[in-house]
Design a protein around this motif. Structure first.
Motif, mmCIF file in Angstrom:
data_model
loop_
_atom_site.group_PDB
_atom_site.id
_atom_site.type_symbol
_atom_site.label_atom_id
_atom_site.label_comp_id
_atom_site.label_asym_id
_atom_site.label_seq_id
_atom_site.Cartn_x
_atom_site.Cartn_y
_atom_site.Cartn_z
ATOM 1 N N LEU A 1 0.770 -1.303 -0.045
ATOM 2 C CA LEU A 1 -0.001 -0.051 0.088
ATOM 3 C C LEU A 1 0.832 1.352 0.061
ATOM 4 O O LEU A 1 0.602 2.259 -0.602
ATOM 5 C CB LEU A 1 -1.019 -0.083 1.197
ATOM 6 C CG LEU A 1 -1.990 -1.245 1.243
ATOM 7 C CD1 LEU A 1 -2.798 -1.143 2.597
ATOM 8 C CD2 LEU A 1 -2.974 -0.891 0.152
ATOM 9 N N SER A 2 1.903 1.303 0.772
ATOM 10 C CA SER A 2 2.693 2.233 0.734
ATOM 11 C C SER A 2 3.458 2.508 -0.633
ATOM 12 O O SER A 2 3.656 3.646 -0.873
ATOM 13 C CB SER A 2 3.991 2.152 2.014
ATOM 14 O OG SER A 2 3.408 2.112 3.180
ATOM 15 N N PHE A 3 3.828 1.335 -1.180
ATOM 16 C CA PHE A 3 4.442 1.662 -2.633
ATOM 17 C C PHE A 3 3.457 2.129 -3.520
ATOM 18 O O PHE A 3 3.874 2.921 -4.448
ATOM 19 C CB PHE A 3 5.014 0.181 -3.007
ATOM 20 C CG PHE A 3 5.736 0.085 -4.267
ATOM 21 C CD1 PHE A 3 7.079 0.387 -4.557
ATOM 22 C CD2 PHE A 3 5.135 -0.244 -5.396
ATOM 23 C CE1 PHE A 3 7.653 0.258 -5.514
ATOM 24 C CE2 PHE A 3 5.666 -0.158 -6.562
ATOM 25 C CZ PHE A 3 6.903 -0.100 -6.782
ATOM 26 N N PHE A 4 2.383 1.815 -3.358
ATOM 27 C CA PHE A 4 1.277 2.243 -4.216
ATOM 28 C C PHE A 4 1.206 3.685 -4.173
ATOM 29 O O PHE A 4 1.126 4.453 -5.124
ATOM 30 C CB PHE A 4 -0.075 1.542 -3.934
ATOM 31 C CG PHE A 4 -1.224 1.944 -4.943
ATOM 32 C CD1 PHE A 4 -1.556 1.195 -5.926
ATOM 33 C CD2 PHE A 4 -1.900 3.096 -4.555
ATOM 34 C CE1 PHE A 4 -2.636 1.573 -6.972
ATOM 35 C CE2 PHE A 4 -3.019 3.591 -5.571
ATOM 36 C CZ PHE A 4 -3.315 2.783 -6.477
ATOM 37 N N THR A 5 1.068 4.267 -2.743
ATOM 38 C CA THR A 5 1.108 5.551 -2.770
ATOM 39 C C THR A 5 2.211 6.321 -3.108
ATOM 40 O O THR A 5 2.080 7.600 -3.854
ATOM 41 C CB THR A 5 0.761 5.852 -1.083
ATOM 42 O OG1 THR A 5 -0.296 5.085 -0.714
ATOM 43 C CG2 THR A 5 0.679 7.394 -0.980
ATOM 44 N N ALA A 6 3.188 5.716 -3.143
ATOM 45 C CA ALA A 6 4.587 6.482 -3.316
ATOM 46 C C ALA A 6 4.657 6.438 -4.857
ATOM 47 O O ALA A 6 5.038 7.712 -5.535
ATOM 48 C CB ALA A 6 5.822 5.869 -2.735
ATOM 49 N N GLN A 7 4.196 5.562 -5.745
ATOM 50 C CA GLN A 7 4.144 5.616 -6.996
ATOM 51 C C GLN A 7 3.207 6.549 -7.662
ATOM 52 O O GLN A 7 3.399 7.308 -8.583
ATOM 53 C CB GLN A 7 4.219 4.177 -7.782
ATOM 54 C CG GLN A 7 5.223 3.210 -7.359
ATOM 55 C CD GLN A 7 6.591 3.773 -7.609
ATOM 56 O OE1 GLN A 7 6.638 4.478 -9.089
ATOM 57 N NE2 GLN A 7 7.560 3.750 -7.020
ATOM 58 N N GLY A 8 2.092 6.711 -6.870
ATOM 59 C CA GLY A 8 1.082 7.402 -7.241
ATOM 60 C C GLY A 8 1.680 9.145 -7.071
ATOM 61 O O GLY A 8 1.402 9.842 -7.974
ATOM 62 N N ALA A 9 2.437 9.291 -6.156
ATOM 63 C CA ALA A 9 3.000 10.478 -5.766
ATOM 64 C C ALA A 9 4.094 10.910 -6.635
ATOM 65 O O ALA A 9 3.986 12.059 -7.155
ATOM 66 C CB ALA A 9 3.473 10.698 -4.340
ATOM 67 N N SER A 10 4.671 9.967 -7.137
ATOM 68 C CA SER A 10 5.778 10.373 -8.374
ATOM 69 C C SER A 10 5.202 10.851 -9.777
ATOM 70 O O SER A 10 5.853 11.272 -10.530
ATOM 71 C CB SER A 10 6.541 9.151 -8.483
ATOM 72 O OG SER A 10 5.918 8.174 -9.035
ATOM 73 N N GLN A 11 3.857 10.643 -9.707
ATOM 74 C CA GLN A 11 3.011 11.053 -10.999
ATOM 75 C C GLN A 11 2.313 12.307 -10.983
ATOM 76 O O GLN A 11 1.562 12.870 -11.639
ATOM 77 C CB GLN A 11 2.201 9.854 -11.356
ATOM 78 C CG GLN A 11 2.831 8.659 -11.753
ATOM 79 C CD GLN A 11 1.789 7.590 -12.057
ATOM 80 O OE1 GLN A 11 0.852 7.778 -13.011
ATOM 81 N NE2 GLN A 11 1.945 6.326 -11.406
ATOM 82 N N GLY A 12 2.531 13.074 -9.833
ATOM 83 C CA GLY A 12 1.854 14.281 -9.585
ATOM 84 C C GLY A 12 1.193 14.368 -8.407
ATOM 85 O O GLY A 12 0.381 13.369 -7.934
ATOM 86 N N ALA A 13 0.724 15.658 -7.963
ATOM 87 C CA ALA A 13 -0.305 15.884 -6.857
ATOM 88 C C ALA A 13 -1.590 15.517 -7.354
ATOM 89 O O ALA A 13 -2.257 14.639 -6.349
ATOM 90 C CB ALA A 13 -0.138 17.417 -6.482
ATOM 91 N N THR A 14 -2.057 15.703 -8.550
ATOM 92 C CA THR A 14 -3.350 15.299 -9.136
ATOM 93 C C THR A 14 -3.729 13.821 -8.789
ATOM 94 O O THR A 14 -4.431 13.424 -8.583
ATOM 95 C CB THR A 14 -3.955 15.908 -10.178
ATOM 96 O OG1 THR A 14 -3.416 17.368 -10.157
ATOM 97 C CG2 THR A 14 -5.235 15.595 -10.764
ATOM 98 N N THR A 15 -2.656 13.062 -9.322
ATOM 99 C CA THR A 15 -2.723 11.550 -9.468
ATOM 100 C C THR A 15 -2.736 10.952 -7.991
ATOM 101 O O THR A 15 -3.552 10.206 -7.642
ATOM 102 C CB THR A 15 -1.681 11.031 -10.105
ATOM 103 O OG1 THR A 15 -1.747 11.605 -11.503
ATOM 104 C CG2 THR A 15 -1.770 9.534 -10.096
ATOM 105 N N LEU A 16 -1.980 11.619 -7.213
ATOM 106 C CA LEU A 16 -1.911 11.138 -5.947
ATOM 107 C C LEU A 16 -3.132 11.223 -5.116
ATOM 108 O O LEU A 16 -3.744 10.511 -4.267
ATOM 109 C CB LEU A 16 -0.711 12.115 -5.085
ATOM 110 C CG LEU A 16 -0.530 11.703 -3.353
ATOM 111 C CD1 LEU A 16 -0.196 10.621 -3.302
ATOM 112 C CD2 LEU A 16 0.551 12.783 -3.020
ATOM 113 N N ALA A 17 -3.811 12.497 -5.149
ATOM 114 C CA ALA A 17 -5.223 12.935 -4.694
ATOM 115 C C ALA A 17 -6.008 11.892 -5.245
ATOM 116 O O ALA A 17 -7.034 11.356 -4.437
ATOM 117 C CB ALA A 17 -5.426 14.415 -4.903
ATOM 118 N N ALA A 18 -6.078 11.823 -6.508
ATOM 119 C CA ALA A 18 -7.036 10.882 -7.027
ATOM 120 C C ALA A 18 -6.959 9.310 -6.689
ATOM 121 O O ALA A 18 -8.062 8.958 -6.116
ATOM 122 C CB ALA A 18 -7.082 10.894 -8.570
ATOM 123 N N ASN A 19 -5.790 9.143 -6.378
ATOM 124 C CA ASN A 19 -5.393 7.605 -5.892
ATOM 125 C C ASN A 19 -6.033 7.683 -4.484
ATOM 126 O O ASN A 19 -6.588 6.463 -4.209
ATOM 127 C CB ASN A 19 -4.157 7.378 -6.064
ATOM 128 C CG ASN A 19 -3.529 6.805 -7.504
ATOM 129 O OD1 ASN A 19 -4.492 6.553 -8.509
ATOM 130 N ND2 ASN A 19 -2.448 6.658 -7.764
#
Length: 274
Positions: free
Chosen positions: A83-101
């Motif tokens: 789950l942490s890895f999922f969050t980290a990889q989403g964050a690497s794609q930008g703030a919008t993607t992180l928030a959507a995820n």
């Protein structure tokens, strides 16, 4: 209840935003600890007095309990890593993607509550049947809980399918985040069906104390499938991340199903009870 009321006070009333949410959660956790200690004050004090003596008398049982707990710890740590890895990889794609995820993951967790309920039921009922050496009842409980977990998954997927717009509107009022969440929303509809088996098997294996299988199935699913699939699907962007996460849940269910057939087969039933 305390967490909800404190969230309303700190976030909305005092406009403390994320800091208020953190303070509310911290206060609620300590309040739960204090209430728990107060409710168990007499049994707890008696348990402490008897603890050392019983530990010396029941050494093998304590060692087995410690072994089971360690295996569950490894399994849970691997899950939290995924789950942490999922969050980290989403964050690497930008703030919008992180928030959507983050929004979609909250809905994933909410959809899991129904399946988790039947997993907890399987943990208790299958564990009791296993302890009683009643294989027929054990299999009947597993089938019943599995069937209702599947029904819950279907209901969750249907609800998510028809309620996309109101759910996303409730979760965020930012157009970019809502649009990004909608783009990846189809993975959310698939996930309950992909996850139903692993939730139910988790409860069964914990109830029967077959924690070694849980540990190794999780390790194989996370490090043998989840990470390699994510690595090979990076060109898909965030869709590749969601695809890898979906495969992780499917892999957990498939590996545990194979272990279930092998461990709880009629030929091995008596051996594992010894």
């Amino acid at each position: 209840c305390a967490n909800i009321l404190l969230d309303l006070l700190f976030i909305i009333g005092l406009e403390m935003n994320s800091t208020g949410a953190a303070i509310a959660s911290t206060i609620s956790e300590y309040l739960a600890l204090i209430l728990g200690l107060w409710a168990t004050r007499k049994p707890l004090s008696q348990a402490i007095r008897r603890g050392l003596k019983q530990s010396l008398q029941q050494g093998p049982t304590i060692r087995r309990l410690a072994k089971n707990n360690f295996e569950i710890f490894v399994r849970t740590a691997s899950l939290l890593f995924s789950l942490s890895f999922f969050t980290a990889q989403g964050a690497s794609q930008g703030a919008t993607t992180l928030a959507a995820n983050a929004i979609l993951m909250q809905l994933v967790m909410a959809a899991a509550y129904g399946m988790d309920g039947f997993a907890h039921a399987a943990e208790a009922l299958a564990g009791r049947a296993f302890a009683d050496s009643d294989r027929q009842r054990f299999i009947a409980v597993c089938r019943c809980c599995g069937r209702w977990a599947l029904y819950s998954a279907i209901a969750a997927s249907l609800l998510l399918l028809v309620a996309e717009t109101p759910l996303l509107d409730t979760m965020t009022d930012l157009p970019d985040v809502r649009s990004a969440a909608s783009e990846y929303y189809n993975w959310l509809i698939i996930l309950p069906l992909a996850s139903a088996a692993c939730y139910c098997y988790d409860g069964i294996f914990i109830g029967a104390l077959r924690t070694k299988a849980l540990q190794y199935c999780m390790l194989v699913s996370v490090f043998g499938l989840y990470l390699p699939i994510w690595y090979t699907s990076q060109s898909w962007g965030n869709h590749g991340l969601w695809f890898a996460f979906t495969c992780l849940n499917i892999a957990r269910g498939v590996t545990l199903a194979l272990c279930f057939v092998w461990i709880f087969s009629p030929s091995r039933w008596q051996n594992i009870l010894r």
